[in-house]
Design an enzyme around this catalytic site. Structure first.
Site, PDB file in Angstrom:
ATOM      1  N   HIS A  80      18.212  -3.291 -30.987  1.00 42.04           N
ATOM      2  CA  HIS A  80      19.161  -2.696 -30.048  1.00 42.04           C
ATOM      3  C   HIS A  80      18.711  -1.327 -29.543  1.00 42.04           C
ATOM      4  O   HIS A  80      19.137  -0.897 -28.480  1.00 42.04           O
ATOM      5  CB  HIS A  80      20.567  -2.678 -30.646  1.00 42.04           C
ATOM      6  CG  HIS A  80      21.182  -4.032 -30.592  1.00 42.04           C
ATOM      7  ND1 HIS A  80      21.035  -4.942 -31.595  1.00 42.04           N
ATOM      8  CD2 HIS A  80      21.855  -4.673 -29.607  1.00 42.04           C
ATOM      9  CE1 HIS A  80      21.624  -6.074 -31.255  1.00 42.04           C
ATOM     10  NE2 HIS A  80      22.133  -5.932 -30.052  1.00 42.04           N
ATOM     11  N   ARG A 127      32.292  -8.870 -23.827  1.00 46.05           N
ATOM     12  CA  ARG A 127      32.074  -9.720 -24.999  1.00 46.05           C
ATOM     13  C   ARG A 127      32.887  -9.170 -26.159  1.00 46.05           C
ATOM     14  O   ARG A 127      32.851  -7.960 -26.412  1.00 46.05           O
ATOM     15  CB  ARG A 127      30.591  -9.721 -25.358  1.00 46.05           C
ATOM     16  CG  ARG A 127      30.337 -10.447 -26.671  1.00 46.05           C
ATOM     17  CD  ARG A 127      28.890 -10.570 -26.950  1.00 46.05           C
ATOM     18  NE  ARG A 127      28.317  -9.324 -27.440  1.00 46.05           N
ATOM     19  CZ  ARG A 127      27.021  -9.166 -27.696  1.00 46.05           C
ATOM     20  NH1 ARG A 127      26.184 -10.158 -27.462  1.00 46.05           N
ATOM     21  NH2 ARG A 127      26.567  -8.037 -28.160  1.00 46.05           N
ATOM     22  N   GLU A 154      24.096 -18.910 -27.936  1.00 48.35           N
ATOM     23  CA  GLU A 154      23.010 -18.186 -28.603  1.00 48.35           C
ATOM     24  C   GLU A 154      22.664 -18.796 -29.953  1.00 48.35           C
ATOM     25  O   GLU A 154      21.938 -18.200 -30.738  1.00 48.35           O
ATOM     26  CB  GLU A 154      23.333 -16.695 -28.725  1.00 48.35           C
ATOM     27  CG  GLU A 154      24.675 -16.364 -29.320  1.00 48.35           C
ATOM     28  CD  GLU A 154      24.975 -14.864 -29.340  1.00 48.35           C
ATOM     29  OE1 GLU A 154      24.076 -14.039 -29.144  1.00 48.35           O
ATOM     30  OE2 GLU A 154      26.156 -14.522 -29.563  1.00 48.35           O
ATOM     31  N   ASP A 210      19.286 -13.905 -29.551  1.00 47.78           N
ATOM     32  CA  ASP A 210      19.629 -14.622 -30.780  1.00 47.78           C
ATOM     33  C   ASP A 210      19.183 -16.074 -30.709  1.00 47.78           C
ATOM     34  O   ASP A 210      18.724 -16.635 -31.702  1.00 47.78           O
ATOM     35  CB  ASP A 210      21.133 -14.523 -31.059  1.00 47.78           C
ATOM     36  CG  ASP A 210      21.480 -13.198 -31.713  1.00 47.78           C
ATOM     37  OD1 ASP A 210      20.739 -12.789 -32.635  1.00 47.78           O
ATOM     38  OD2 ASP A 210      22.456 -12.559 -31.300  1.00 47.78           O
ATOM     39  N   ARG A 268      14.730 -11.263 -35.374  1.00 46.62           N
ATOM     40  CA  ARG A 268      14.437 -10.377 -34.228  1.00 46.62           C
ATOM     41  C   ARG A 268      14.218  -8.935 -34.645  1.00 46.62           C
ATOM     42  O   ARG A 268      13.714  -8.124 -33.877  1.00 46.62           O
ATOM     43  CB  ARG A 268      15.553 -10.478 -33.172  1.00 46.62           C
ATOM     44  CG  ARG A 268      16.887  -9.994 -33.660  1.00 46.62           C
ATOM     45  CD  ARG A 268      18.010 -10.393 -32.720  1.00 46.62           C
ATOM     46  NE  ARG A 268      18.294  -9.391 -31.707  1.00 46.62           N
ATOM     47  CZ  ARG A 268      19.391  -9.398 -30.950  1.00 46.62           C
ATOM     48  NH1 ARG A 268      20.274 -10.370 -31.054  1.00 46.62           N
ATOM     49  NH2 ARG A 268      19.611  -8.455 -30.072  1.00 46.62           N
ATOM     50  N   CYS A 312      22.179 -13.611 -20.445  1.00 45.01           N
ATOM     51  CA  CYS A 312      22.413 -12.177 -20.645  1.00 45.01           C
ATOM     52  C   CYS A 312      21.485 -11.601 -21.718  1.00 45.01           C
ATOM     53  O   CYS A 312      21.559 -10.414 -22.012  1.00 45.01           O
ATOM     54  CB  CYS A 312      23.863 -11.882 -20.958  1.00 45.01           C
ATOM     55  SG  CYS A 312      24.387 -12.575 -22.524  1.00 45.01           S
TER      56      CYS A 312
END
Ligand code: PEP
Ligand code: MG
Length: 541
Positions: free
Chosen positions: A188, A331, A429, A453, A463, A500
């Site tokens: 992130h 979300r 995902e 994901d 990840r 996205c």
């Protein structure tokens, strides 16, 4: 001059001063020294410097917060003179023949522990002060400047690693670039760098002991290189590149206000991914057609307690109002895995990415979910808001969500609070969601494919694990086929499907996605005009 290479997560270039974050005294190394007098002298000089710094801090604090609150800096100054403390440091240098940094750090820890174990509350409180003083001395000894994140000049942030909750608290206007020793391209922090349009290098094997706050650096995201204390010549070349980049960016600006339409007339929506209300500015600046992913969990990060319904309502309302009728897809909470928040008490898990996270928390702890849904339903009255649910694996989960939605509707009606049940979509995902996307498409209004994901679960590649970056193939056939399946299943039910995840901004794939029938790409704001350019120059066929 020292140069290092790393993985670039955003192509850009900057020149500026460095701020080293999170250097802890665990990084203070014990070194054997011969000249003990010299080390003691260094401690004295560091002390002198600390006295001056504390005096300045005291004067500033008196002006800004008054004498009572400023007194803490006086206490620190007094501690600097404490004979027991200084004797302990000198003694350690002389008897153990160790470097000043080490003697100060160890003495600081010893005194701090001693104070903390005392019964007297006043003395207990001194534990943090002596630690503070020791950290200041160590910083002075190692030549690091003090970092005041609130007041610093725009700088290149250099750190071992940065967690999402650390990055989210930073003042984005003050960050020129990120350079970290660890981190993976899909973390992130990397996502944040792309969002902010700033160069970021991760996996840079630099020795933080040798990098100091105040140094100059060039971060070149095109070549994945960082150069500390560059030569004048190198600086000039870099500044020239900075100017060229600016020019390219300005050319892209001419695409503002234009449609996202191919030469043969196929249209696609290009939306922005955001993490908080402040990011709406980036979305508008880059002419986003809407917000395709508002990661609402960022409202929860960096806090000490759950954001109340009212606080959330205000944030969501503000975003939809600022987007003035354009679609805003929020979300619901996707906490867990790398996005950890203490007050959730999630506990340690062996496999957090496959653990208690996102919709699973919401369904197990409905009071958290309900507060968010209430805030969302109330905000929906003020604009074009949609909701999407993360980490869905089955139709049963969607049914469970709809039960909660039904309850919220009844509650708000009873309380006579204005609300609207917005359009509801889900993130695709997990491979399971792909496989049942035909059934899911009948239940929801839209799909948004979370390729970050989806790729980690499909390729069984964490990840967050930088060691696996070489095995991580985001263009893997399996992922492409999955995207195709999802888009087709959505269209069969008259629903739309977008992407996205970070793959949506992969310019090598833009044409392919358009031809696959993807209806929307939601990307870092800085990528919107670049994608528009490709779309406008291609034929969908
Ligand atoms: C994804 O998984 O692709 C996604 C968009 O969500 P996040 O990166 O926040 O997990
Ligand atoms: Mg995700």
């Amino acid at each position: 001059m020292q140069s290092f290479f790393g993985k670039s997560v955003y192509k850009g270039i900057v020149v500026g001063p460095v701020v080293v974050l999170g250097k802890s005294d665990s990084q203070v190394r014990r070194k054997k020294i011969e000249d003990t007098d010299l080390e003691i002298k260094r401690v004295e000089q560091a002390g002198e410097q600390a006295r001056e710094q504390l005096q300045k801090l005291y004067d500033k604090a008196v002006k800004e917060v008054g004498e009572a609150s400023a007194a803490i800096f006086e206490v620190h100054q007094m501690m600097l003179e404490d004979e027991d403390y200084l004797d302990a440091i000198h003694n350690m240098i002389q008897t153990e023949k160790v470097n000043a940094e080490y003697a100060v750090a160890v003495t600081g820890d010893n005194f701090s522990e001693m104070f903390a174990s005392m019964d007297d509350d006043y003395m207990k409180a001194r534990a943090a002060d002596v630690k503070d003083i020791s950290d200041r001395l160590v910083r002075n000894l190692s030549g690091d400047k003090e970092v005041d994140l609130g007041n610093m000049e725009p700088a290149i942030i250099v750190a071992e690693d940065l967690s999402p909750s650390e990055t989210v608290q930073m003042d984005k206007e003050k960050i020129l670039a990120f350079v970290t020793v660890h981190g993976s391209t899909n973390s992130h922090t990397a996502i944040l760098a792309r969002m902010m349009n700033i160069p970021a290098l991760i996996g840079v094997s630099m020795n933080l002991d040798e990098i100091h706050t105040g140094m100059q650096a060039i971060v070149d995201g095109f070549h994945g290189e960082v150069v500390f204390e560059p030569s004048e010549e190198l600086c000039d070349t870099a500044l020239q590149k900075v100017a060229e980049e600016k020019e390219k960016q300005q050319l892209l600006q001419t695409l503002k206000g234009k449609e996202n339409i191919t030469l043969d007339g196929r249209k696609i929506n290009i939306y922005a991914n955001i993490g908080n209300v402040g990011d709406v500015g980036y979305a508008l600046e880059n002419d986003a057609g809407g917000i395709g992913l508002f990661r609402s969990e960022f409202l929860y990060l960096g806090k000490t307690d759950f954001p109340a319904e009212e606080e959330q309502f205000q944030a969501y309302k503000q975003v939809v109002q600022m987007m003035a009728g354009k679609k805003v897809i929020i979300r619901t909470l996707d906490i867990g895995a790398d996005k950890q928040v203490d007050y959730f008490h999630l506990g340690k898990e062996d496999n957090p990415a496959m653990g208690y996270r996102a919709i699973r928390i919401c369904l197990k702890q409905p009071e958290i979910f309900k507060a968010q849904l209430r805030a969302l339903f109330r905000a929906a009255v003020f604009g074009n808001l949609s909701i999407m649910y993360p980490m869905i694996t089955s139709t049963e989960e969607v049914e469970m969500i709809y039960d909660v939605v039904h309850e919220i509707k009844k509650e708000l009606e009873k309380e006579q609070i204005p609300y609207k049940v917005p359009e509801q979509g889900i993130m695709i995902e997990t491979p399971a969601a792909v496989m049942v996307s035909d059934e899911l498409a009948e239940m929801v209004d839209f799909f948004s494919i979370g390729t970050n994901d989806l790729t980690q679960y499909t390729l069984a590649i964490d990840r967050q694990n930088e060691k696996l970056d070489d095995f991580y193939n985001p263009h893997h056939k399996a992922i492409m086929r999955m995207i195709q399946i999802v888009v087709e299943n959505a269209h069969k039910c008259g629903k739309w499907a977008g992407i996205c995840g970070e793959l949506g901004a992969d310019l090598e794939l833009t044409e392919r996605f358009v031809r696959m029938g993807v209806d929307e790409l939601s990307v870092a704001p800085s990528m919107i005009l670049k994608i528009r350019k490709i779309v406008r120059e291609m034929k969908a066929g």
